[in-house]
Design an enzyme around this catalytic site. Structure first.
Site, PDB file in Angstrom:
ATOM      1  CG  ASP A  69      -1.775   1.202   1.419  1.00 21.18           C
ATOM      2  OD1 ASP A  69      -2.683   1.590   0.594  1.00 21.18           O
ATOM      3  OD2 ASP A  69      -1.541   2.273   2.043  1.00 21.18           O
ATOM      4  CE1 TYR A  74       0.463   8.046   2.728  1.00 24.27           C
ATOM      5  CE2 TYR A  74       0.865   5.665   2.117  1.00 24.27           C
ATOM      6  CZ  TYR A  74       0.233   6.502   2.749  1.00 24.27           C
ATOM      7  OH  TYR A  74      -0.927   6.071   3.418  1.00 24.27           O
ATOM      8  CB  SER A 177      -8.626   5.951   3.009  1.00 26.03           C
ATOM      9  OG  SER A 177      -7.747   6.244   4.192  1.00 26.03           O
ATOM     10  CG  ASP A 178      -8.534   8.545   6.318  1.00 24.35           C
ATOM     11  OD1 ASP A 178      -8.484   7.601   7.085  1.00 24.35           O
ATOM     12  OD2 ASP A 178      -7.348   8.972   5.660  1.00 24.35           O
ATOM     13  CD  GLN A 203      -5.141   2.424   4.063  1.00 20.73           C
ATOM     14  OE1 GLN A 203      -4.022   3.233   4.364  1.00 20.73           O
ATOM     15  NE2 GLN A 203      -5.196   1.594   2.981  1.00 20.73           N
ATOM     16  CE  LYS A 302      15.654  -0.486  13.072  1.00 23.22           C
ATOM     17  NZ  LYS A 302      16.175  -0.312  14.613  1.00 23.22           N
ATOM     18  N   PRO A 303      13.569  -5.334   8.480  1.00 19.43           N
ATOM     19  CG  PRO A 303      14.829  -6.194   6.669  1.00 19.43           C
ATOM     20  CD  PRO A 303      15.022  -5.170   7.691  1.00 19.43           C
ATOM     21  CG  HIS A 305      10.934  -3.844  13.653  1.00 18.26           C
ATOM     22  ND1 HIS A 305      11.056  -2.407  13.994  1.00 18.26           N
ATOM     23  CD2 HIS A 305      11.706  -4.397  14.805  1.00 18.26           C
ATOM     24  CE1 HIS A 305      11.830  -2.167  14.733  1.00 18.26           C
ATOM     25  NE2 HIS A 305      12.205  -3.276  15.188  1.00 18.26           N
ATOM     26  CG  LEU A 306       8.028  -8.181   7.204  1.00 17.81           C
ATOM     27  CD1 LEU A 306       6.666  -7.723   7.253  1.00 17.81           C
ATOM     28  CD2 LEU A 306       8.712  -8.005   5.883  1.00 17.81           C
TER      29      LEU A 306
END
Length: 384
Positions: A69, A74, A177-178, A203, A302-303, A305-306
């Site tokens: 996404d 962004y 979204s929103d 979303q 960070k991988p 954390h994934l």
């Protein structure tokens, strides 16, 4: 005829699911959020070099992820550009399900007339999708989101303009979204009455510390056959065990703070200790098990954390766990839900108080979330 078995998944991320009753594309149970992919917002979100971003994307893909996404704004456009570059470099576009968004202006701060670079109108949409497809190095996006409702565009203009892109093959599915629930239902009703593609995804921000979507949005998604893509599921990175020191690595702008992060962290941590899992696994499992067709959007850089988040896909919370989490703050479902029901989210006639006084009834059970997978990764799905 001999059927070749599929390649075994490397993780639970590789056990894909149908996105929604109204969108039959198959996606990974977790969606990789692109807000942190890029370095333009380093001051607020921390450093993310292109090498770091590609390592994260590679890890997500290698473990079975296919759902990404992003949005036209962004990281000042770097998110779309880097995701597009990564897909082109590895020739993976056809394997990925990519969603992007329009509505917010990508030209904020530029010395130009900005009137029509944002909003939900047709010109904003035309400009945005042209630039997004170019940045993503593709000729279509799987999902295009209306990023937020601006109360300026009439429903007929919106749905016809979006469906022009559907008919051109530039967009496969629509999301929003929103936005208030009444806008979404009105838009979907107009779409169905006029032979147009309705919205298939919503979303919005949802977590153990912010359950507002239970009032109108989650029931709407179930009635409309829509998937829910919640963000902020992990408290915007601020759900932390009290046992671990605060490194200050996450720099979240004040508007994103709820004010319950610390108190909810203590509740989630108590549940996590019973299951011997990280606090983030409990926060993620809670949202995944609250409703069907929920696909959390997870950020981060960070991988490791994934990988920790993927482990949450095997965690099954008990009813007692959920009750304990929901006592973490005093959520008021509000009127008319509290008047009609028993103080919680209404899922059907079994939750309406006046009916319980009229007799003893049997109802078809509401649709439930997919249970966490147990056992071998190739084992069939267990009973609900």
């Amino acid at each position: 005829m001999a059927f070749m078995p599929p390649t075994p998944p490397k993780s639970l991320l590789g056990r894909h699911r149908l996105l929604a009753p109204s969108a039959s594309v198959r996606v990974s149970p977790l969606c990789l959020g692109g807000m942190s992919i890029g370095n333009a917002w380093q001051g607020g979100m921390g450093e993310c070099t292109k090498e770091m971003a590609f390592e994260l994307l590679d890890t997500f893909y290698d473990l079975g992820g296919n759902f990404i996404d992003t949005a036209n704004t962004y990281q000042g456009g770097e998110s779309e550009q880097w995701i597009g570059e990564w897909m082109a470099k590895n020739n993976r576009r056809s394997e990925m399900v990519v969603s992007t968004k329009y509505t917010m202006s990508p030209k904020t701060g530029h010395p130009i007339q900005q009137s029509n670079f944002g909003g939900t109108g047709s010109k904003s949409l035309h400009l945005s999708i042209h630039n997004s497809l170019k940045a993503l190095q593709t000729d279509y996006v799987d999902v295009l989101y209306v990023h937020c409702w601006d109360y300026a565009t009439e429903i007929p203009e919106l749905m016809h303009s979006l469906n022009v892109l559907i008919n051109q093959g530039k967009v496969l599915y629509l999301g929003i979204s929103d936005a208030p629930a009444w806008i979404v239902t009105k838009a979907n009703m107009y779409a169905r009455q006029n032979g147009l593609r309705p919205f298939s995804l919503y979303q919005g921000r949802y977590s153990a510390q912010e359950r507002d979507l239970e009032r109108e949005i989650i029931p709407m998604c179930q009635e409309e056959g829509m998937a829910l893509q919640p963000f902020g599921v992990l408290g915007s990175g601020l759900f932390k065990s009290p046992d671990k020191p605060d490194t200050g690595a996450r720099r979240m702008p004040p508007p994103m703070l709820i004010g319950r992060e610390e108190s909810l962290s203590k509740v989630l941590d108590a549940v996590a200790k019973r299951h011997n899992v990280p606090i983030t696994s409990v926060a993620l499992a809670y949202v995944l098990q609250k409703a069907p067709n929920v696909f959390p959007v997870l950020g981060g850089r960070k991988p490791e954390h994934l990988k920790a988040n993927i482990e949450a896909l095997s965690l099954e919370l008990t009813a007692e766990d959920v009750q304990e989490i929901e006592k973490g703050y005093d959520f008021d479902i509000g009127f008319p839900h509290k008047f009609l029901g028993f103080g919680g989210m209404i899922r059907g006639p079994q939750d309406i108080n006046i009916l319980t006084m009229m007799g003893h009834f049997d109802y078809v059970a509401p649709k439930k979330a997919i249970r966490p997978h147990q056992g071998e990764l190739t084992a069939p799905q267990g009973p609900a």
